[in-house]
Design an enzyme around this catalytic site. Structure first.
Site, mmCIF file in Angstrom:
data_model
loop_
_atom_site.group_PDB
_atom_site.id
_atom_site.type_symbol
_atom_site.label_atom_id
_atom_site.label_comp_id
_atom_site.label_asym_id
_atom_site.label_seq_id
_atom_site.Cartn_x
_atom_site.Cartn_y
_atom_site.Cartn_z
ATOM 1 N N CYS A 51 -9.646 -31.359 -22.168
ATOM 2 C CA CYS A 51 -9.341 -32.606 -22.717
ATOM 3 C C CYS A 51 -9.207 -33.616 -21.850
ATOM 4 O O CYS A 51 -9.232 -34.689 -21.949
ATOM 5 C CB CYS A 51 -7.706 -32.561 -23.402
ATOM 6 N N CYS A 58 -3.383 -29.829 -24.418
ATOM 7 C CA CYS A 58 -4.055 -28.953 -25.179
ATOM 8 C C CYS A 58 -3.888 -27.361 -24.736
ATOM 9 O O CYS A 58 -4.476 -26.719 -25.539
ATOM 10 C CB CYS A 58 -5.558 -29.470 -24.852
ATOM 11 N N ASP A 62 23.147 -17.896 -16.787
ATOM 12 C CA ASP A 62 22.272 -16.953 -16.640
ATOM 13 C C ASP A 62 21.699 -17.085 -15.148
ATOM 14 O O ASP A 62 21.295 -18.124 -14.734
ATOM 15 C CB ASP A 62 21.204 -17.353 -17.629
ATOM 16 N N CYS A 94 -2.040 -27.010 -19.902
ATOM 17 C CA CYS A 94 -2.198 -28.468 -20.134
ATOM 18 C C CYS A 94 -1.237 -28.843 -21.151
ATOM 19 O O CYS A 94 -1.117 -28.219 -22.184
ATOM 20 C CB CYS A 94 -3.520 -28.892 -20.289
ATOM 21 N N CYS A 107 -7.219 -30.980 -16.361
ATOM 22 C CA CYS A 107 -7.648 -30.038 -17.355
ATOM 23 C C CYS A 107 -8.849 -30.090 -17.524
ATOM 24 O O CYS A 107 -9.419 -31.092 -17.914
ATOM 25 C CB CYS A 107 -6.786 -30.375 -18.679
#
Ligand SMILES: [Zn+2]
Length: 466
Positions: free
Chosen positions: A240, A218, A371, A215, A237
């Site tokens: 929350c 949270c 990269d 999340c 979530c």
């Protein structure tokens, strides 16, 4: 914003922009699409604010699908009779957008076209939007991309958020199924339109690539009612309560998916569209791009049925599912630049019920990101399981890394040919008795595309523009 430039500054900036572009084209260096903008900005830093004034603009940003979504929008707007300006060249930083819009203005810097669809780099959004004041901003999705250029995906999200904060009057079109993208609405005063899929697609286990398991508010692990691909799906979530918002534009069923395209049923503002929607480009991510285009077209004042109908004959563009015919078999080029997009492209190929030849090209130049470790997060293993892959050719600056990756994916070495040049790939494709699919990253695509264009008589993008 800075003070209004003097007329003479505007004229110098516009003239230098047009002349630089003309000079580049005469010398055959049409690819230098950002340079005219850089030159113009030396005369007037904010020339874009002048040359875009009064235009109705849609800006498309996000990790994957920018070019295709922009192309769908341009196609639909052109079909309804608008004279549309678009930055087809892929120059999507401030200098490139400045070049495109400034070159199309008259010599006094007044726009000659009144509608624009602008693809914008996520990092450049915060520079481009305060100068252009777009009516609509589309954010397609957020995946991990080119780590050494942007840092982590959260950094990219913050860059976009900075841009959005500068234009509270712009309507946001957000992917409801992407927990990162839709979080842009949490603290924005903007009007928001959401789009997404109301149906699951593919593997529901959550295995594979995931850039956003936790999340954003949270840190708890998301629950999914269903998934579509990568971290996209109906997330919630448990801690929350942050969750997917019900979309305004949604796919209610996927009726067919082939190499030619998809047919889906859709709902817009709670009402089903009268006809099924044919999307003339294959794969799940183009269903998302189609949803984004419909949502943006509506937010721009257009009719949903009209844009939906235009999607049937939308063309593939510039390395995104673009097809060449150098011999008897089609060669389809699919740009890949990050794990999520690459895994989806591999999923598309292994979902086809036919034998084919694959070409994988990996460069590590500045525009690609130096990269290349992301290839370890893409699901090349699926290729090993698919008996339809008859042969794999590998090329590019980092062909060696790619060979190692394919070997670890379980693909027998005798199936792979390494050390191919662009010319070798063209020759092989022209002689192939099977369809050929090419998965290049960005600069590899540019160079291959130019070899294939020359051989098949396709024009380059700058020659297409009037
Ligand atoms: Zn939470």
């Amino acid at each position: 914003m800075s003070k209004k430039p003097f007329v003479i500054q505007t004229i110098l900036a516009v003239a230098s922009c047009k002349l630089t572009r003309a000079a580049l084209r005469v010398s055959g260096r049409g690819g230098g699409t950002a340079l005219p903008g850089k030159v113009a900005m030396r005369f007037e830093r904010n020339i874009l604010a002048v040359t875009s004034k009064g235009m109705d603009i849609i800006i498309v940003t996000g990790t994957n699908g920018k070019t295709t979504t922009s192309n769908m929008l341009e196609h639909a707007l052109t079909a309804r009779g608008d004279d549309v300006l678009a930055n087809k060249s892929g120059a999507n930083l401030l200098s490139g957008v400045t070049a495109e819009i400034t070159c199309s203005a008259d010599w006094l810097g007044r726009p000659k076209k009144h509608t624009a669809v602008i693809e914008c780099d996520e990092g450049a959004l915060k520079q481009v939007v305060p100068l252009t004041h777009p009516k609509v901003i589309v954010v397609t999705n957020l995946f991990r991309d080119q780590l050494d250029r942007y840092g982590e995906v959260m950094h990219t999200l913050e860059e976009i958020r900075k841009g959005v904060r500068k234009v509270p009057g712009s309507v946001l079109c957000l992917n409801a199924d992407c927990s990162l993208t839709s979080s842009l609405a949490l603290d924005a005063p903007n009007k928001v339109v959401y789009y997404g899929l109301e149906v699951p697609y593919g593997d529901q286990s959550g295995a594979g690539v995931s850039d956003a398991m936790h999340c954003i508010r949270c840190g708890a692990k998301y629950d999914y009612e269903y998934r579509t691909y990568a971290h996209l799906g109906s997330f919630r979530c448990p801690k929350c309560g942050y969750r997917r918002t019900d979309p305004d534009v949604s796919v209610t069923s996927i009726d067919s998916m082939t190499a030619q395209g998809s047919e889906v049923h859709m709902e817009v503002a709670g009402r089903p569209l009268k006809e099924p929607v044919h999307i003339g480009l294959p794969a799940i991510y183009n269903i998302y791009n189609a949803c984004a285009a419909i949502a943006a077209y509506r937010a721009f004042g257009g009719d949903a049925e009209e844009v939906a109908a235009s999607l049937a004959d939308v063309n593939s563009c510039f390395g995104r599912m673009e097809t060449f015919m150098p011999g008897s078999q089609p060669v389809q080029m699919i740009l890949v630049k990050n794990p999520a997009g690459c895994s989806q492209s591999i999923g598309y190929l292994t979902g086809l019920d036919e034998d084919f030849v694959l070409v994988v090209c990996l460069n590590d130049r500045t525009a690609d990101g130096h990269d290349v470790s992301w290839i370890w997060d893409a699901e090349y293993e699926k290729l090993a399981e698919d008996g339809h892959v008859r042969r794999i050719y590998v090329s590019g600056d980092r062909a060696g890394d790619m060979m190692v990756r394919l070997k670890y994916a379980g693909i027998p070495e005798e199936k792979i040919s390494a050390g191919c040049t662009d010319k070798d790939i063209l020759k092989m494709s022209a002689e192939s008795e099977l369809p050929v699919f090419v998965l290049p990253n960005y600069t590899a695509m540019l160079s291959l595309r130019s070899v294939f264009s020359e051989a098949t008589g396709k024009k380059d993008f700058w020659e297409k523009q009037a």
